[in-house]
Design a protein around this motif. Structure first.
Motif, short mmCIF file in Angstrom:
data_model
loop_
_atom_site.label_atom_id
_atom_site.label_comp_id
_atom_site.label_asym_id
_atom_site.label_seq_id
_atom_site.Cartn_x
_atom_site.Cartn_y
_atom_site.Cartn_z
N UNK A 111 -15.52 13.50 -5.15
CA UNK A 111 -16.67 12.87 -4.46
C UNK A 111 -18.02 13.09 -5.05
N UNK A 112 -17.90 14.33 -5.63
CA UNK A 112 -19.17 14.84 -6.15
C UNK A 112 -19.43 14.22 -7.58
N UNK A 113 -18.41 14.03 -8.16
CA UNK A 113 -18.57 13.18 -9.64
C UNK A 113 -18.87 11.66 -9.65
N UNK A 114 -18.26 11.01 -8.26
CA UNK A 114 -18.90 9.72 -8.00
C UNK A 114 -20.42 9.61 -7.65
N UNK A 115 -20.68 10.93 -6.91
CA UNK A 115 -22.21 10.76 -6.28
C UNK A 115 -23.16 11.09 -7.59
N UNK A 116 -22.68 11.89 -8.49
CA UNK A 116 -23.40 12.19 -9.61
C UNK A 116 -23.56 10.87 -10.44
N UNK A 117 -22.59 10.29 -10.76
CA UNK A 117 -22.41 8.95 -11.60
C UNK A 117 -23.30 8.06 -10.87
N UNK A 162 0.74 -1.39 0.01
CA UNK A 162 0.05 0.00 0.04
C UNK A 162 0.81 1.18 0.06
N UNK A 163 0.24 2.32 -0.49
CA UNK A 163 1.03 3.77 -0.54
C UNK A 163 0.93 4.30 0.90
N UNK A 164 1.76 4.90 1.19
CA UNK A 164 1.65 5.79 2.29
C UNK A 164 0.97 7.08 2.14
N UNK A 165 0.76 7.99 2.96
CA UNK A 165 0.09 9.11 2.73
C UNK A 165 0.89 10.07 2.13
N UNK A 166 2.16 10.05 2.34
CA UNK A 166 3.31 10.88 1.68
C UNK A 166 3.44 10.65 0.27
N UNK A 167 3.42 9.31 -0.02
CA UNK A 167 3.50 8.53 -1.32
C UNK A 167 2.31 9.00 -2.26
N UNK A 168 0.93 8.94 -1.63
CA UNK A 168 -0.15 9.44 -2.09
C UNK A 168 -0.07 11.04 -2.74
N UNK A 169 0.23 11.66 -1.83
CA UNK A 169 0.41 13.34 -2.11
C UNK A 169 1.38 13.33 -2.99
N UNK A 170 2.42 12.83 -3.25
CA UNK A 170 3.46 12.71 -4.09
C UNK A 170 3.02 12.72 -5.38
N UNK A 171 2.33 11.43 -5.55
CA UNK A 171 1.58 11.10 -6.92
C UNK A 171 0.16 11.72 -7.22
N UNK A 172 -0.21 12.59 -6.31
CA UNK A 172 -1.39 13.50 -6.75
C UNK A 172 -2.76 12.35 -6.84
N UNK A 173 -2.38 11.22 -5.77
CA UNK A 173 -3.58 10.40 -5.81
C UNK A 173 -4.60 10.82 -4.46
N UNK A 174 -5.67 11.05 -4.67
CA UNK A 174 -6.78 11.27 -3.56
C UNK A 174 -6.57 10.15 -2.54
N UNK A 175 -6.93 10.68 -1.22
CA UNK A 175 -7.17 9.80 -0.21
C UNK A 175 -7.67 10.45 0.94
N UNK A 176 -8.29 9.78 1.96
CA UNK A 176 -8.92 10.57 3.05
C UNK A 176 -8.21 11.39 3.86
N UNK A 177 -8.70 12.57 4.09
CA UNK A 177 -7.99 13.72 4.92
C UNK A 177 -6.90 14.26 4.18
N UNK A 178 -6.95 14.39 2.89
CA UNK A 178 -5.96 15.07 2.17
C UNK A 178 -5.91 16.44 2.54
N UNK A 179 -4.99 17.30 2.38
CA UNK A 179 -5.18 18.53 2.67
C UNK A 179 -5.57 19.37 1.71
N UNK A 180 -5.84 19.11 0.27
CA UNK A 180 -6.66 19.92 -0.67
C UNK A 180 -8.05 19.43 -0.84
N UNK A 181 -8.87 19.79 0.32
CA UNK A 181 -10.42 19.44 0.34
C UNK A 181 -11.01 19.60 -0.94
N UNK A 182 -10.87 20.73 -1.66
CA UNK A 182 -11.67 21.02 -3.01
C UNK A 182 -11.28 19.98 -3.87
N UNK A 183 -10.22 19.35 -4.16
CA UNK A 183 -9.87 18.24 -5.22
C UNK A 183 -10.44 17.02 -4.66
N UNK A 184 -10.57 16.77 -3.43
CA UNK A 184 -11.33 15.36 -3.11
C UNK A 184 -12.79 15.83 -3.12
#
Length: 290
Positions: free
Chosen positions: A103-109, A77-99
């Protein structure tokens, strides 16, 4: 950019979609196996009443999504640091707007499709480049739901950027599977580094991708992937829509289509033209990318 023309094209597509009546495929549990060796749990076997016959029994298996999801491997599994470096979304990420956007796209689909799993195709309207990062994050958004699994099927054999997003080496993929009947699905399925998210790479047969995507075995592959697990959502990453024939072929395998619009690269007329080429009941929306 002719905004009125774009608006009218989108409005027309929406009206046609509302009037369309498409028959959904019945999902099947007959093919539960392979990457998750057994997607159900044994039900208690007991004799029923004499009125139903001495040899009557309950069905031997029932589907249990919790057990099924627990069987999805994620050995590295990726660590949070690795996820942030690779620009992969994850729970609690600092950039809440991207997350929140994913999520909104998932909900709409989900809202648009209704109950059950489905396949969504993502393709960029830009020329060249790779859209796999956005497709990967869309799949990761579905996998955030602890009751859902996600599968990213990369069908862009002209870009190998998926390897940068997964935590284990990738080998054979979609085009190899279609070209070689000795391969099984388990031979092309890989852990991603993200919980409940698996990936299938595009493979190595780029020169014959058009013919392979149009083959019967490709249709069988997508059908089996869609029908095997009712808790799994599939994201198909396609090559650039305006630049490749493959995207038009892959559209037939998707229940919904989302198009990426790179900033400053696409005009309103080009968006409207692309939307008009889609089946009226499949166009789900646009994702504007910076």
């Amino acid at each position: 950019m002719d905004d009125n023309k774009l608006y009218n094209a989108l409005l027309k597509n929406q009206k046609e979609r509302q009037n369309a009546h498409s028959a959904g495929e019945a999902s099947s549990e007959d093919n539960f196996r392979k990457e998750r060796p057994f997607a159900g749990v044994e039900a208690p076997r007991r004799q029923l009443g004499a009125a139903q016959g001495a040899d009557s029994e309950l069905p031997p298996t029932v589907y249990d999504s919790a057990v099924s999801l627990e069987l999805i491997g994620n050995p590295n599994p990726w660590s949070r640091e690795q996820l942030r470096e690779k620009k992969i979304i994850y729970p609690g990420m600092p950039d809440k707007e991207v997350m929140d956007a994913y999520r909104e796209l998932r909900i709409q689909l989900r809202s648009r499709h209704g109950e059950g799993n489905f396949a969504v195709m993502f393709s960029s309207l830009g020329l060249g480049g790779s859209s796999v990062a956005t497709a990967y994050n869309l799949a990761a958004a579905f996998a955030l739901d602890s009751h859902t699994s996600a599968l990213l099927v990369d069908c862009d054999p002209y870009n190998q950027n998926l390897q940068n997003l997964v935590s284990i080496p990738l080998g054979a993929g979609v085009t190899d599977f279609v070209a070689d009947r000795s391969l099984n699905i388990k031979d092309i399925l890989y852990a991603s580094g993200v919980a409940r998210l698996s990936v299938i790479p595009a493979g190595t047969q780029a020169s014959s991708a058009v013919e392979l995507f149009a083959a019967v075995r490709m249709r069988e592959l997508i059908s089996e992937l869609k029908n095997r697990y009712p808790d799994r959502c599939i994201v198909i990453n396609a090559p650039a829509f305006r630049d490749n024939t493959e995207a038009r072929i892959l559209e037939r395998f998707a229940d919904q289509v989302v198009m990426g619009v790179p900033f400053g690269e696409v005009t309103g007329d080009e968006i409207a033209e692309a939307v008009s080429l889609l089946e009226t009941d499949k166009f789900a929306g646009l994702v504007f990318q910076e």
